[in-house]
Design an enzyme around this catalytic site. Structure first.
Site, PDB file in Angstrom:
ATOM      1  N   GLU A 219       8.157  -9.037  -9.285  1.00 58.41           N
ATOM      2  CA  GLU A 219       8.555  -8.259  -8.115  1.00 58.41           C
ATOM      3  C   GLU A 219       8.802  -9.201  -6.953  1.00 58.41           C
ATOM      4  OE1 GLU A 219       5.982  -5.019  -7.116  1.00 58.41           O
ATOM      5  OE2 GLU A 219       5.951  -4.209  -9.151  1.00 58.41           O
TER       6      GLU A 219
ATOM      7  N   GLU B  60      -0.478  -4.519 -12.190  1.00 59.25           N
ATOM      8  CA  GLU B  60      -1.325  -5.071 -11.129  1.00 59.25           C
ATOM      9  C   GLU B  60      -2.808  -4.723 -11.323  1.00 59.25           C
ATOM     10  OE1 GLU B  60       1.699  -5.587  -7.374  1.00 59.25           O
ATOM     11  OE2 GLU B  60       0.623  -3.699  -7.480  1.00 59.25           O
TER      12      GLU B  60
END
Length: 636
Positions: free
Chosen positions: A277, A201
């Site tokens: 995710e 991320e």
């Protein structure tokens, strides 16, 4: 023994020559391809992104993944959890790799016991799962400092997650030791790892455009040859793209799916889509509500992702536990530390039990795969042991002579910069600061994260993010001022990770004058910490205990040990240890009300329970078969 003399044995020499000639004739007719082991014979291309599909060698491949973190699950239960992944119809395991646990001190590496990464990956292969590895170096994962070791913050100029030399030199050394273990586990070398994620991320952080290319090159230079991926949420996706690396997305509500996939199409063309995710729940913070995500909503999102032609990874499939002090924290408007449980309202509970989400997803993936699924393993038994009444007691003040020699310093020193642990400072736990004062007044300090203030042994208040001043009452002569500071978890997500030093930060003032001459005790509460408390050091529990204090009692297990949950009704805040294992923190503000105790950590017969309590002890330590979260019994 006589030597072989060729001249004396011409027949033997001739026979050897004929054998060599015959062997050459035979070997010319051998198909060498057939001598290659079956598990390596067709492993040439690995996982590839071709058009809109993943291909594993020459076949289309759909990733049905689930996240399980080896460091949050007792090693004895790894097989149980992975068999449950397989029985749900998934074909891939994903896991993070926590740098802070693998290199707890600079240059000292640990890949043993519960952090034996190689054993975990090989076990996944044995169970029949492929593996996507997420090695960081930063992983977030609601873990202390996002999995980065706190000794990095000894450098006052440190810039984490950038190409700052002090950071990249540390990453390079860590990757040198990590990748030598990972490389043989890759698909093309016969292992189960089919893809590797580049950092985590980073688009949401985005402080250095050269950083992600550096991490990519660091992986490739050390022998990573499988497909590389990035992973970003909606806020970071536009800035997380890296040339030559497939971008994947993180989301929970399915209405984000179309927006994110449309964006990916615009920036990287026709490529396989993957939700790295798909959040099956969420984590909890102390003092907040217990997060719950309806199972019907999760199943609806998962089916929408699959029906849209995307691969998927369920985060978390099984969350596990933030054993010890490894929980992270968030700090945007307010500082909020994460609870010990990483149950996450996931597909399996913290103790590995099935949920309604598991039942629905197993049925769904079974229908998609079109093949019978293996039977789910039986649940591990639970029990409620008889309550333990603490028999022995040691106040913190009485324990100080048995601790390691305190650090003496003219000024306060933050945890990370304490000259202990081979110069690596203190990573977790508590630190006690002592000095003398001669007057009353206003005490002010910058405390991270929570400091209990004592005059001699009497508690007079707390210092934290919202309370930076405490009134010192009238005193006579030289008086001991003590501040017990707790590191409640370093922030794991956001742009302020460089500012996560703990303890007393800078000077502490009494009536605007800085205090001097400190003794500083490290209370990291590792296993070695309690080895100093020999049996003769403990006392019977008094009618009126002085706090903070350690309480000890025996837990007797007559039969084969079972999983259970520790319940501390009447206690306020502290830490629980069983046979030296740190189960984590408890706090009566909730939402977590019990601590998971794996039966694998219990012995048949006597077990030692130690509770470190800051303020108020209950009469007994209770055990229950069922966890309690959010002040409601958790019934999944």
């Amino acid at each position: 023994m006589p030597k072989w003399n060729v001249r004396r044995r011409p027949g033997r020499m001739l026979g050897l020559l004929l054998l060599v000639i015959l062997s050459l004739l035979v070997l010319r007719r051998v198909n060498w391809h057939r001598l290659t082991p079956l598990w390596l014979r067709h492993r040439r291309l690995g996982l590839q992104a071709k058009g809109q599909n993943f291909m594993l060698e020459d076949s289309a491949f759909w990733i049905f993944g689930g996240s399980v973190h080896y460091f949050r699950v007792p090693r004895e239960y790894w097989r149980d959890r992975l068999l449950k992944v397989k029985a749900c119809g998934l074909n891939t395991l994903t896991t993070y790799v926590p740098w802070n646990l693998h290199e707890p001190e600079r240059g000292k590496f640990d890949f043993s016991g519960n952090v034996d990464l190689e054993a975990f990956v090989l076990l996944a292969a044995e169970v029949g799962l492929w593996v996507i590895l997420r090695p960081g170096p930063y992983i977030c994962s609601e873990m202390d400092l996002g999995g980065l070791p706190s000794w990095l913050l000894q450098d006052p100029d440190m810039r984490l997650r950038t190409t700052y030399k002090g950071f990249t030199e540390a990453v390079d050394l860590y990757f040198d030791h990590l990748m030598v273990r990972v490389v043989p586990l890759q698909y093309k070398h016969g292992g189960p790892i089919i893809a590797v994620q580049v950092e985590n991320e980073y688009g949401s952080y985005n402080k250095d455009p050269a950083y992600m290319p550096y991490v990519k090159k660091a992986l490739e230079d050390r022998g990573i040859v499988e497909l590389l991926l990035t992973s970003d949420n909606k806020d970071g996706l536009s800035k997380g793209i890296v040339d030559g690396v497939l971008a994947t997305i993180n989301l929970q509500p399915q209405n984000e799916l179309q927006f994110l996939t449309t964006f990916l199409l615009s920036v990287q063309g026709v490529q396989p889509r993957m939700v790295m995710e798909c959040w099956t729940g969420w984590f909890d913070s102390w003092g907040g509500p217990h997060s719950i995500l309806d199972s019907a909503e999760v199943l609806k999102t998962v089916s929408a992702i699959i029906n849209a032609g995307s691969s998927i990874n369920l985060y978390m499939f099984h969350g596990g536990t933030n054993f010890g002090f490894i929980n992270g924290a968030m700090h945007f408007q307010d500082y909020k530390s994460d609870v010990t449980s990483y149950d996450y309202d996931a597909v399996l509970t913290e103790a590995g039990d099935y949920t309604a989400k598991y039942t629905g997803l197993r049925e769904f993936f079974g229908s998609v795969s079109g093949a019978p699924l293996p039977a789910p393993p039986d649940l591990l038994p639970k029990t409620a042991y008889e309550p333990v009444m603490p028999a022995l007691y040691l106040s913190l003040w009485d324990a100080l002579p048995y601790l390691e020699e305190p650090v003496t310093s003219e000024k306060p020193v933050n945890m990370e910069n304490l000259p202990i642990n081979g110069g690596n400072g203190q990573s977790f736990g508590y630190t006690l600061y002592e000095t003398t004062i001669t007057s009353s007044g206003i005490l002010s300090a910058y405390v991270r994260d929570r400091g209990q203030v004592f005059v001699n042994t009497v508690s007079i208040g707390f210092l934290d993010y919202k309370r930076e001043k405490v009134v010192i009452p009238s005193i006579q002569g030289f008086t001991m001022l003590r501040i017990l500071v707790e590191n409640r978890g370093q922030v794991n997500y956001g742009t302020n990770i460089d500012d996560q030093r703990k303890g007393l930060i800078g000077n502490i003032y009494l009536n605007d004058s800085p205090l001097k001459k400190f003794k500083i005790y490290s209370l990291d509460m590792k296993k070695s910490f309690f080895q100093r408390f020999h049996a003769d050091k403990w006392n019977p529990v008094p009618d009126v205990p002085v706090f903070p204090a350690f309480f000890s009692g025996p837990l007797f297990v007559s039969l084969s040990p079972c999983d259970t949950f520790v319940k501390l009704e009447g206690w306020e805040k502290g830490v629980v240890f069983i046979n030296g294992q740190n189960l984590g923190c408890y706090w009566n503000i909730g939402p977590q009300e019990t601590l998971y105790l794996p039966g694998a950590w219990l012995d048949q017969g006597l077990n030692q329970v130690i509770v470190f309590e800051e303020k108020m002890a209950g009469p007994v330590i209770q055990f229950t078969e069922t966890p309690y979260l959010g002040r409601h019994q958790y019934l999944n």
